[in-house]
Design a protein around this motif. Structure first.
Motif, mmCIF file in Angstrom:
data_model
loop_
_atom_site.group_PDB
_atom_site.id
_atom_site.type_symbol
_atom_site.label_atom_id
_atom_site.label_comp_id
_atom_site.label_asym_id
_atom_site.label_seq_id
_atom_site.Cartn_x
_atom_site.Cartn_y
_atom_site.Cartn_z
ATOM 1 N N TYR A 270 41.330 12.565 24.626
ATOM 2 C CA TYR A 270 41.333 12.627 23.165
ATOM 3 C C TYR A 270 40.212 11.756 22.590
ATOM 4 O O TYR A 270 39.530 12.135 21.637
ATOM 5 N N GLU A 271 40.040 10.575 23.145
ATOM 6 C CA GLU A 271 38.974 9.693 22.685
ATOM 7 C C GLU A 271 37.608 10.359 22.889
ATOM 8 O O GLU A 271 36.748 10.332 22.001
ATOM 9 N N TYR B 152 42.653 7.821 19.167
ATOM 10 C CA TYR B 152 41.668 7.369 18.183
ATOM 11 C C TYR B 152 40.609 6.546 18.915
ATOM 12 O O TYR B 152 40.914 5.714 19.766
ATOM 13 N N ASN C 10 37.197 13.064 20.297
ATOM 14 C CA ASN C 10 36.849 12.521 18.985
ATOM 15 C C ASN C 10 35.363 12.173 18.904
ATOM 16 O O ASN C 10 34.699 12.425 17.898
ATOM 17 N N GLN D 201 37.014 9.730 11.861
ATOM 18 C CA GLN D 201 37.229 10.850 12.781
ATOM 19 C C GLN D 201 38.411 11.666 12.302
ATOM 20 O O GLN D 201 39.048 11.312 11.297
ATOM 21 N N LEU E 145 43.485 17.269 16.665
ATOM 22 C CA LEU E 145 42.250 17.888 17.159
ATOM 23 C C LEU E 145 42.450 19.338 17.562
ATOM 24 O O LEU E 145 41.620 20.203 17.265
#
Length: 558
Positions: A510-511, A372, A514, A363, A472
């Motif tokens: 964020y996860e 992550y 991703n 990623q 990101l």
């Protein structure tokens, strides 16, 4: 050192938490006997991979410029040496209001600029107001990339593509306080205040800058004269600028004796541009320089066995294959992008081209950053599947322009031409015709890729500070020509992540982002790797930084 945390977002702060070499180098080394302090002597020469673009860091976006200017200018917030943990810089402490829209910086007392003037809250505000009021050529992202990335646009935007300003203003309630107000909270704060681009300049220097403008547009930008020669810029760092011999690729700094902190361990610091890694290695081996960065993986053992110091940084980068979707209708097809991902033998590339410790990326952030995800879609090497996907998409005869940079080495990309050749062979093996386009890194390659001038291209990123949005959000928070796609669902997801004050909720977003990105596949993350830096045996080197933000004031001679 204690750091005041934001009242409502203190968890965020915690989380964010060879041309002619200088003459007399060898004799200076012999004379350097101190491990540091104002009594030490000597000239420390470091081999840089490229020239700086400017002596004013606010006009730059490249690591070679920041490596130099970080020794001269200091920021309100810094990183603890050798880590990505935030600590006080020119501000001893800082805090925000509950909404995360007002940031108060409590400045150090007794800080002096290189021109003898004092650091005050008014001077800090004058710096931020200068950036906010930039006009004309300064609004081009070539000169104001980081301002636009962290604080948005300007007091008067002159281009429809310029983002709306998030900076509202700055006030100085007293001599040692600066209060910066922004319109909306953002994951870019407080980490953004640590960026080298926002190093604080003296009041007299700012007045001189105002008399000297940048000019031009597009690929023909001319930097203001003050930023291209020594004599005007003035920061508060442990070193001050003595000269810039651009024809010889050499920037000379000297120790600033009135520095507020611990004095630099050497009298002089020289950055000597040596573009080729092999030439930098030979210069180190011959004793012409004391250190250089971005050691080729094959040279690490050779240097170590010969007695040189070759420390390795922690992993904090991503190397990727970028895809500009609107540059070719075929690339707007997810099956085609998926075929490209399956065509690349990334494990072979990591094993043969990158330093020991490199890993295949799944990623667009390394696993050292919170956010992550272990649940992303992955794309194993499968050339047969790649060929089938291209056939299903009716693109068995696809031809793509593949851009790669020359005259550069980056922490995530030790040898661009070699990396390109490996990927070209993989793509051609599944039937994609590759048309190479080699471009000089600065300014051609960065400008062409940023403007969407390539079908495929090689780039990467070393994090500026430890927050997932710095990865990101850098690429996927809005439409960017280099990616060439509109995806409002992704843009909205990252907007929610950026403004989410709760750290656990933000990490979860964020996860999710991703996972979304790796389903949408705007490009192919290739690897994360630990870049090495080399020093001669007779020096005490600076602490290596995962952010590649070494502080050369820490260096001294044994």
């Amino acid at each position: 050192m204690s750091i005041a945390r934001p009242k409502a977002v203190r968890t965020l702060a915690a989380m964010a938490a060879i041309g002619v070499i200088a003459t007399g180098c060898s004799s200076d080394r012999d004379n350097g006997g101190d491990s540091g302090g104002s009594g030490s002597t000597g000239t420390f020469v470091f081999g840089a991979a490229g020239d700086p673009a400017s002596l004013d860091p606010s006009l730059a976006s490249d690591g070679e410029t920041f490596r130099v200017t970080r020794q001269v200018f200091e920021t309100l917030i810094d990183h603890k040496s050798g880590t990505s943990e935030l600590e006080g810089g020119l501000a001893e402490t800082w805090e925000s209001n509950d909404a995360g829209t007002e940031w108060t910086f409590n400045l150090r007392d007794g800080v002096t600029f290189h021109d003898g003037s004092d650091l005050t809250g008014e001077v800090v505000c004058a710096n931020f107001d200068r950036w906010y009021n930039w006009s004309g050529t300064y609004q081009n992202t070539t000169l104001s990339y980081y301002w636009q990335t962290i604080f948005g646009g300007f007091a008067n935007n002159e281009n429809d593509e310029t983002p709306e300003a998030n900076y509202v203003g700055c006030t100085a309630p007293d001599e040692l306080t600066a209060v910066i107000e922004v319109a909306q909270p953002s994951a870019n704060y407080p980490g953004g205040f640590s960026l080298a681009a926002f190093g604080i300049h003296s009041g007299p220097a700012l007045e001189a800058y105002a008399e000297d403008d940048a000019s031009g547009e597009g690929d023909a930008i001319t930097f203001p004269g003050y930023s291209q020669e020594a004599g005007t810029v003035a920061g508060t760092g442990a070193f001050k600028v003595d000269g810039w011999n651009k024809g010889n690729g050499e920037v000379s700094l000297s120790r600033f004796d009135d520095y507020w902190g611990e004095s630099a361990g050497v009298d002089k610091l020289v950055f000597q541009t040596i573009p080729e890694e092999s030439a930098r290695r030979q210069a180190l081996q011959s004793g012409d320089i004391h250190g250089y960065d971005l050691v080729a993986p094959a040279d690490v053992k050779t240097l170590s066995d010969a007695g040189f110091q070759v420390p390795t940084r922690d992993v904090f980068n991503i190397f990727y294959l970028g895809i500009t979707q609107d540059s070719d209708p075929a690339l707007e097809n997810l099956d085609v992008r998926t075929a490209i991902a399956h065509a690349l033998d990334r494990q072979n590339l990591v094993d043969t081209q990158l330093p020991e410790g490199g890993v295949v990326a799944t990623q667009f952030m390394p696993d050292t950053v919170a956010g992550y995800s272990d649940n992303v879609t992955t794309y194993d090497y499968d050339p047969e599947l790649a060929q089938q996907l291209l056939a299903d998409a009716g693109e068995e005869n696809l031809t793509l322009t593949f851009c790669y940079p020359t005259e550069v080495t980056r922490p995530y990309m030790p040898s661009p031409a070699d990396l390109y050749e490996v990927m070209r062979a993989d793509l051609e093996a599944v039937g994609i015709t590759v048309q190479p386009k080699a471009l000089k890194w600065n300014p051609d390659y960065t400008e062409v890729t940023r403007d969407g001038g390539c079908n495929l291209y090689l780039l990467g990123w070393t994090g500026d500070f430890n927050d997932g949005y710095n990865f990101l959000g850098t690429w996927f928070a809005n439409y960017q020509k280099e990616w060439g796609f509109e995806n409002e669902e992704l843009f909205d997801l990252l907007e929610r992540a950026s403004t989410e004050p709760d750290v656990d909720a933000r990490v979860a977003l964020y996860e999710e982002a991703n996972e979304f990105v790796m389903d949408f596949l705007p490009g192919v993350p290739i690897s994360s790797s630990p870049p090495s830096i080399a020093f001669s045996a007779d020096v005490n080197p600076p602490t290596v930084s995962p952010l590649t933000q070494e502080v050369f004031a820490e260096a001294s001679f044994k």
